[in-house]
Structure formats: structure tokens, C-alpha cells
Write a protein that holds these residues in place. Structure first.
Motif, mmCIF file in Angstrom:
data_model
loop_
_atom_site.group_PDB
_atom_site.id
_atom_site.type_symbol
_atom_site.label_atom_id
_atom_site.label_comp_id
_atom_site.label_asym_id
_atom_site.label_seq_id
_atom_site.Cartn_x
_atom_site.Cartn_y
_atom_site.Cartn_z
ATOM 1 N N ASP A 105 6.123 -2.727 7.204
ATOM 2 C CA ASP A 105 6.929 -3.392 6.185
ATOM 3 C C ASP A 105 6.256 -3.332 4.813
ATOM 4 O O ASP A 105 5.048 -3.257 4.697
ATOM 5 C CB ASP A 105 7.210 -4.842 6.566
ATOM 6 C CG ASP A 105 5.937 -5.668 6.704
ATOM 7 O OD1 ASP A 105 4.990 -5.182 7.345
ATOM 8 O OD2 ASP A 105 5.891 -6.778 6.152
ATOM 9 N N LEU A 106 7.092 -3.345 3.779
ATOM 10 C CA LEU A 106 6.632 -3.300 2.403
ATOM 11 C C LEU A 106 6.943 -4.649 1.753
ATOM 12 O O LEU A 106 8.082 -5.094 1.774
ATOM 13 C CB LEU A 106 7.331 -2.161 1.649
ATOM 14 C CG LEU A 106 7.183 -0.768 2.266
ATOM 15 C CD1 LEU A 106 7.949 0.262 1.447
ATOM 16 C CD2 LEU A 106 5.723 -0.373 2.416
ATOM 17 N N HIS A 107 5.927 -5.296 1.203
ATOM 18 C CA HIS A 107 6.071 -6.622 0.606
ATOM 19 C C HIS A 107 7.022 -6.583 -0.578
ATOM 20 O O HIS A 107 6.899 -5.716 -1.437
ATOM 21 C CB HIS A 107 4.718 -7.148 0.125
ATOM 22 C CG HIS A 107 3.585 -6.854 1.044
ATOM 23 N ND1 HIS A 107 3.475 -7.395 2.303
ATOM 24 C CD2 HIS A 107 2.501 -6.060 0.891
ATOM 25 C CE1 HIS A 107 2.381 -6.954 2.880
ATOM 26 N NE2 HIS A 107 1.777 -6.127 2.057
ATOM 27 N N ASP A 108 7.926 -7.553 -0.651
ATOM 28 C CA ASP A 108 8.896 -7.537 -1.743
ATOM 29 C C ASP A 108 8.332 -8.070 -3.055
ATOM 30 O O ASP A 108 8.986 -8.006 -4.081
ATOM 31 C CB ASP A 108 10.176 -8.283 -1.364
ATOM 32 C CG ASP A 108 9.953 -9.759 -1.058
ATOM 33 O OD1 ASP A 108 8.804 -10.235 -1.131
ATOM 34 O OD2 ASP A 108 10.944 -10.439 -0.743
ATOM 35 N N HIS A 109 7.105 -8.582 -3.056
ATOM 36 C CA HIS A 109 6.492 -9.028 -4.314
ATOM 37 C C HIS A 109 5.640 -7.921 -4.947
ATOM 38 O O HIS A 109 4.934 -8.168 -5.909
ATOM 39 C CB HIS A 109 5.654 -10.298 -4.095
ATOM 40 C CG HIS A 109 4.582 -10.149 -3.057
ATOM 41 N ND1 HIS A 109 4.821 -10.303 -1.722
ATOM 42 C CD2 HIS A 109 3.275 -9.836 -3.184
ATOM 43 C CE1 HIS A 109 3.695 -10.098 -1.055
ATOM 44 N NE2 HIS A 109 2.740 -9.816 -1.912
ATOM 45 N N HIS A 110 5.727 -6.727 -4.398
ATOM 46 C CA HIS A 110 4.994 -5.570 -4.927
ATOM 47 C C HIS A 110 5.964 -4.568 -5.546
ATOM 48 O O HIS A 110 7.150 -4.567 -5.260
ATOM 49 C CB HIS A 110 4.277 -4.835 -3.788
ATOM 50 C CG HIS A 110 2.891 -5.311 -3.510
ATOM 51 N ND1 HIS A 110 2.469 -6.593 -3.690
ATOM 52 C CD2 HIS A 110 1.813 -4.651 -3.027
ATOM 53 C CE1 HIS A 110 1.209 -6.713 -3.340
ATOM 54 N NE2 HIS A 110 0.776 -5.541 -2.933
ATOM 55 N N VAL A 111 5.406 -3.713 -6.370
ATOM 56 C CA VAL A 111 6.062 -2.479 -6.788
ATOM 57 C C VAL A 111 5.598 -1.438 -5.775
ATOM 58 O O VAL A 111 4.407 -1.350 -5.476
ATOM 59 C CB VAL A 111 5.600 -2.066 -8.205
ATOM 60 C CG1 VAL A 111 6.118 -0.682 -8.552
ATOM 61 C CG2 VAL A 111 6.001 -3.105 -9.236
ATOM 62 N N TRP A 112 6.515 -0.679 -5.211
ATOM 63 C CA TRP A 112 6.152 0.372 -4.246
ATOM 64 C C TRP A 112 6.610 1.715 -4.775
ATOM 65 O O TRP A 112 7.754 1.868 -5.223
ATOM 66 C CB TRP A 112 6.805 0.120 -2.882
ATOM 67 C CG TRP A 112 6.174 -1.031 -2.164
ATOM 68 C CD1 TRP A 112 6.618 -2.324 -2.135
ATOM 69 C CD2 TRP A 112 4.979 -1.007 -1.389
ATOM 70 N NE1 TRP A 112 5.757 -3.097 -1.387
ATOM 71 C CE2 TRP A 112 4.747 -2.325 -0.913
ATOM 72 C CE3 TRP A 112 4.072 0.001 -1.046
ATOM 73 C CZ2 TRP A 112 3.658 -2.654 -0.122
ATOM 74 C CZ3 TRP A 112 2.983 -0.333 -0.256
ATOM 75 C CH2 TRP A 112 2.786 -1.644 0.198
ATOM 76 N N ILE A 113 5.707 2.666 -4.736
ATOM 77 C CA ILE A 113 6.048 4.044 -5.070
ATOM 78 C C ILE A 113 5.963 4.817 -3.765
ATOM 79 O O ILE A 113 4.903 4.888 -3.147
ATOM 80 C CB ILE A 113 5.100 4.653 -6.127
ATOM 81 C CG1 ILE A 113 5.097 3.795 -7.403
ATOM 82 C CG2 ILE A 113 5.543 6.068 -6.472
ATOM 83 C CD1 ILE A 113 3.954 2.873 -7.488
ATOM 84 N N ARG A 114 7.092 5.348 -3.330
ATOM 85 C CA ARG A 114 7.175 6.021 -2.028
ATOM 86 C C ARG A 114 7.404 7.505 -2.212
ATOM 87 O O ARG A 114 8.195 7.936 -3.039
ATOM 88 C CB ARG A 114 8.303 5.414 -1.210
ATOM 89 C CG ARG A 114 8.010 3.977 -0.821
ATOM 90 C CD ARG A 114 9.202 3.271 -0.265
ATOM 91 N NE ARG A 114 9.651 3.856 0.998
ATOM 92 C CZ ARG A 114 10.483 3.216 1.800
ATOM 93 N NH1 ARG A 114 10.949 2.035 1.491
ATOM 94 N NH2 ARG A 114 10.871 3.782 2.915
ATOM 95 N N ILE A 115 6.671 8.261 -1.392
ATOM 96 C CA ILE A 115 6.794 9.714 -1.399
ATOM 97 C C ILE A 115 6.955 10.165 0.044
ATOM 98 O O ILE A 115 6.156 9.786 0.910
ATOM 99 C CB ILE A 115 5.553 10.367 -2.048
ATOM 100 C CG1 ILE A 115 5.485 9.966 -3.531
ATOM 101 C CG2 ILE A 115 5.570 11.873 -1.865
ATOM 102 C CD1 ILE A 115 4.285 10.486 -4.278
ATOM 103 N N ASP A 116 8.000 10.950 0.296
ATOM 104 C CA ASP A 116 8.218 11.478 1.645
ATOM 105 C C ASP A 116 7.256 12.617 1.913
ATOM 106 O O ASP A 116 6.956 13.430 1.030
ATOM 107 C CB ASP A 116 9.651 12.002 1.806
ATOM 108 C CG ASP A 116 10.686 10.892 1.797
ATOM 109 O OD1 ASP A 116 10.342 9.742 2.141
ATOM 110 O OD2 ASP A 116 11.845 11.187 1.449
ATOM 111 N N LEU A 117 6.775 12.669 3.160
ATOM 112 C CA LEU A 117 5.909 13.741 3.635
ATOM 113 C C LEU A 117 6.693 14.555 4.646
ATOM 114 O O LEU A 117 7.238 13.995 5.604
ATOM 115 C CB LEU A 117 4.651 13.153 4.296
ATOM 116 C CG LEU A 117 3.851 12.157 3.470
ATOM 117 C CD1 LEU A 117 2.729 11.550 4.306
ATOM 118 C CD2 LEU A 117 3.297 12.821 2.223
#
Length: 152
Positions: A36-48
Motif C-alpha cells: 500500500d501507498l500512504h495517502d499523506h505522501h506524494v508518490w512517483i510511480r514508474i512501471d517496470l
């Protein structure tokens, strides 16, 4: 094997962050984590894509994202997490991931990456991965950058 794939991302992050922010980062331990990714963060996601499929996600608080984006702009202080600051942290994640995949390729494992996606708050789409590894990178002046490797 999968847990070791995060190591080039950590090494690359240290190199790129040192170059872009002129600060030294200290990595924490690699741990198996929840995807899970915390909703109080900024997340930068990159597909592999390739011999290993999944995602790498870079998480930081909005204030840390602004500090890093400001440092990348040569110290020009950004005051809002706007399009410019989002573009800066997205490019940072892209540079880290590209360098990491080059390191991985030198060991004979081929992985391609997709363009980064910045997600914040309610925009965060939770991954469907069952397996995740995480490691924090800490710098007292700027904060913590969390790297999560999400295996499909």
C-alpha cells in the motif's frame, strides 16, 4: 532474488540525489513491506516491464518534495507543489530508475521503464501487487524518501 532488485534503485537514488541536491543520503534497511501507498505522501510511480514486471514507487511528504524540487532548481525556493515541482520530482524518479535499470542490465536482467506518474492524496491508485520491498533514504535537512519495489 526480488529483494535484491531494489538495491540498484537505492544506489542510484544516492548518486542522483547527491548530484541534484548536493546532499548525502543515508539508506535504511531493505525490508519486506505491504504494497500500500500512504495517502499523506506524494508518490512517483514508474512501471517496470521485462524480465521483472512491477513498479517502483518513490514516496515523500509534500514538504520534502518541495525541498527536493527547490534544491533541483538551484536553490530557487518553490512554495507550492505545483506543475513545476511535480515535474522536478518526476524527473528525479525517472533519472534514478533509468540509472538503476542500466545497472541491472549489466548483470544480464533486462527491464524497461515507463514515464513517471505523480500521484497525490485522493489520486493515489493502490497497487495490486502482493509482494513489496521498501527502503527509506534519510537526510536530516530535507527529510525521508521512501523507495518501494512492487512486484507483480
Amino acid at each position: 532474488m526480488h529483494g535484491q532488485i531494489i538495491v540498484p534503485f537505492v544506489e542510484s537514488a544516492q548518486q542522483v540525489l547527491q548530484m541534484m541536491t548536493a546532499n548525502h543520503w543515508v539508506p535504511g534497511d531493505v525490508v519486506q513491506a505491504t504494497p500500500d501507498l500512504h495517502d499523506h505522501h506524494v508518490w512517483i510511480r514508474i512501471d517496470l516491464k521485462g524480465e521483472i514486471d512491477g513498479q517502483v514507487a518513490f514516496g515523500l511528504s509534500p514538504s520534502v518534495a518541495l525541498k527536493i524540487a527547490s534544491a533541483m532548481m538551484g536553490g530557487f525556493e518553490l512554495s507550492a507543489f505545483d506543475e513545476m515541482s511535480q515535474s522536478a520530482v518526476a524527473e528525479l524518479a525517472n533519472m534514478i530508475s533509468g540509472n538503476a535499470c542500466s545497472q541491472i542490465a549489466s548483470s544480464g536482467v533486462h527491464i524497461d521503464i515507463t514515464p513517471p506518474q505523480v500521484q497525490v492524496g485522493e489520486q493515489i491508485v493502490q497497487p495490486v501487487s502482493e509482494l513489496a520491498y521498501a527502503v527509506p533514504l534519510e537526510l536530516q535537512e530535507l527529510g525521508i524518501l521512501e523507495i518501494k519495489l512492487l512486484i507483480a
